[in-house]
Design a protein around this motif. Sequence first.
Motif, PDB file in Angstrom:
ATOM      1  N   UNK A 376       0.839  -1.190   0.000  1.00 36.07           N
ATOM      2  CA  UNK A 376       0.000   0.000   0.000  1.00 36.07           C
ATOM      3  C   UNK A 376       0.874   1.239   0.000  1.00 36.07           C
ATOM      4  N   UNK A 377       0.582   2.167  -0.929  1.00 38.80           N
ATOM      5  CA  UNK A 377       1.354   3.408  -1.074  1.00 38.80           C
ATOM      6  C   UNK A 377       0.778   4.500  -0.188  1.00 38.80           C
ATOM      7  N   UNK A 378       1.654   5.362   0.313  1.00 36.90           N
ATOM      8  CA  UNK A 378       1.229   6.463   1.161  1.00 36.90           C
ATOM      9  C   UNK A 378       0.546   7.544   0.334  1.00 36.90           C
ATOM     10  N   UNK A 379      -0.531   8.098   0.885  1.00 38.61           N
ATOM     11  CA  UNK A 379      -1.231   9.209   0.235  1.00 38.61           C
ATOM     12  C   UNK A 379      -0.658  10.560   0.652  1.00 38.61           C
ATOM     13  N   UNK A 380       0.347  10.550   1.550  1.00 40.74           N
ATOM     14  CA  UNK A 380       0.910  11.795   2.062  1.00 40.74           C
ATOM     15  C   UNK A 380       2.375  11.986   1.662  1.00 40.74           C
ATOM     16  N   UNK A 381       2.999  10.973   1.054  1.00 38.61           N
ATOM     17  CA  UNK A 381       4.385  11.111   0.586  1.00 38.61           C
ATOM     18  C   UNK A 381       4.556  10.244  -0.657  1.00 38.61           C
ATOM     19  N   UNK A 502       5.853  16.915   8.772  1.00 35.78           N
ATOM     20  CA  UNK A 502       7.288  17.066   8.949  1.00 35.78           C
ATOM     21  C   UNK A 502       7.943  15.803   9.459  1.00 35.78           C
ATOM     22  N   UNK A 503       7.279  15.091  10.374  1.00 34.94           N
ATOM     23  CA  UNK A 503       7.826  13.830  10.883  1.00 34.94           C
ATOM     24  C   UNK A 503       7.913  12.790   9.772  1.00 34.94           C
ATOM     25  N   UNK A 504       6.894  12.727   8.926  1.00 32.19           N
ATOM     26  CA  UNK A 504       6.928  11.777   7.810  1.00 32.19           C
ATOM     27  C   UNK A 504       8.053  12.114   6.834  1.00 32.19           C
ATOM     28  N   UNK A 505       8.306  13.390   6.621  1.00 30.39           N
ATOM     29  CA  UNK A 505       9.402  13.800   5.738  1.00 30.39           C
ATOM     30  C   UNK A 505      10.751  13.400   6.326  1.00 30.39           C
ATOM     31  N   UNK A 506      10.904  13.494   7.643  1.00 26.42           N
ATOM     32  CA  UNK A 506      12.154  13.067   8.293  1.00 26.42           C
ATOM     33  C   UNK A 506      12.377  11.570   8.132  1.00 26.42           C
ATOM     34  N   UNK A 507      11.302  10.801   8.229  1.00 26.08           N
ATOM     35  CA  UNK A 507      11.436   9.348   8.036  1.00 26.08           C
ATOM     36  C   UNK A 507      11.856   9.037   6.606  1.00 26.08           C
ATOM     37  N   UNK A 508      11.234   9.731   5.636  1.00 28.24           N
ATOM     38  CA  UNK A 508      11.569   9.497   4.231  1.00 28.24           C
ATOM     39  C   UNK A 508      12.993   9.916   3.916  1.00 28.24           C
TER      40      UNK A 508
END
Length: 513
Positions: A376-381, A502-508
């Motif tokens: 499943x692909x993320x809808x936010x990144x 922002x947290x999701x961007x740090x993980x990516x």
Amino acid sequence: MMEENHLKCGFTDEETGSVSLPSVWRKNQQSAQDSKACQTVVLHSADVLVQTVSVSSSGSQTEAQDQEQPFVQGDHAPSAPGLKEFLQRVEDVVTRELVRNAQSHAFHGYQVKWEEPSQQVSLLHHLHPPCATERNLHVSCVSWSCTGSRIVCGYGRMDDGDWSTQSSFVCAWNLDRGVLSRKTDLMIDVHTTVTALSCHPTYPALIAGGLFTGEVLVWDSSRTLDPVLARTGMLAESHREPVYHVSWVSLGQKKEDLQVLSCCSGGKILLWTLNSDPTRLVLSDAFALVLSQIPHSSSFKGRGSSSSSVGVTSLAVSPWDSDTFLVGCEGGLLLRCSFSCQTLADISSSSEQAVPLRAPVVFTFTQNKGPVHSIHCSAFHRNLFLCCGTDGSVHLHSLLQADPLMSVRVSDCYLFQVQWSPSRPLVFAVATGQGEVHLYDLGRRSLKPSSVLQRDGSRQPSTCLNFNSHNPRLLAVGSADGSVCVWQLSAELTQQDTREGGTLELIANQVSE
């Protein structure tokens, strides 16, 4: 002497009057049989009319406005004593504070939450049709309609790890109409196991499905007599093995021109369209996974000959790039593919078909330890996606590197499906073979589940799940006992925080590490 006189006495006949004795019994019987009659008193009736004597009406009206008093406006208007002096005294202070508030970022990004927040997870509906219980069928797939009000479920059976060939059905419930747990709003009989389902993103009545026999169908639930709108049939180009995934995709310039994408364990990925003949699905594009044409990573462990096909068990199309799709395979391979790839598949019969088979693989990720059941692909990144399978772990991947960014150990049993939350960028749910659904929040310091869903007394595997995109608080979970549970999630699991992006961007961004 006396003896002689006695002998000379004689008797003679003499007629006298008759004597009769009347029978008392017969007289009593006759009196008992005398007829009797009864009549009610004569009823007297009369008609009487009633009419009101008189009619009266009344009304009310406001008193006439005094027109002699003129309307006063401006400086001549009356005001409360001392009001003008007060406003002049605080004007500078209020103006200064308003300017400071306009320049402050204290409430930047704040969104008002009008609904009453719920801090608990509750079971809203437990749907269990009697026919599924009687025939011991499992819920194989579940999908929400485009309106979010109807839930559609496919049924089948998995015996000893393999699909059964017995007949099954597709059921649907409309949650807005008031649900009876044992009564369905729609039931479509199917001659074999239903292995995949997908509701149309625009038309609520259309449902695409894949079967154990390899056939792909489109049902129209508005047609009561024959709901089958179109089907592929058993063509030479169609699937010959169980279909593990179907979805509606838009690859053309017009978003409303949707096609049906399907894949099977035989290694074929096919694209179908509805043409002028509404009863048939026509093959428009075809792809095949061949072992020799898959780019090998350092962790790749291939089995079989180089010309053998690779069975597909899961598929996901990127919501950010319509040309990119991800494929999970039986041997644990995780592949990135492209619809625009023009390389022909290394299959002898590929060039002879009306629609040639192409090899779509462009990148290989780190191989899993068993079949990949769900992607499943993320809808936010645009670069993040999740996958799970028989190894009991959920792997978070980026499209930019082969190795996973992180892996979460969920269970010692199989994991059947994983899905991102449609409202929380850091939350995802995973269905386990122990009958539980684990919800994780990547924003927390610990990788322990934020919530574990399980129906009381049930240890049957949770075979599938699906978030409601229109109402993210609803999560549908299918079970191996033939029942479907609709859970209402808490506000903590559904309401997005301003810092999650922002947290999701740090993980990516861990790609560079």
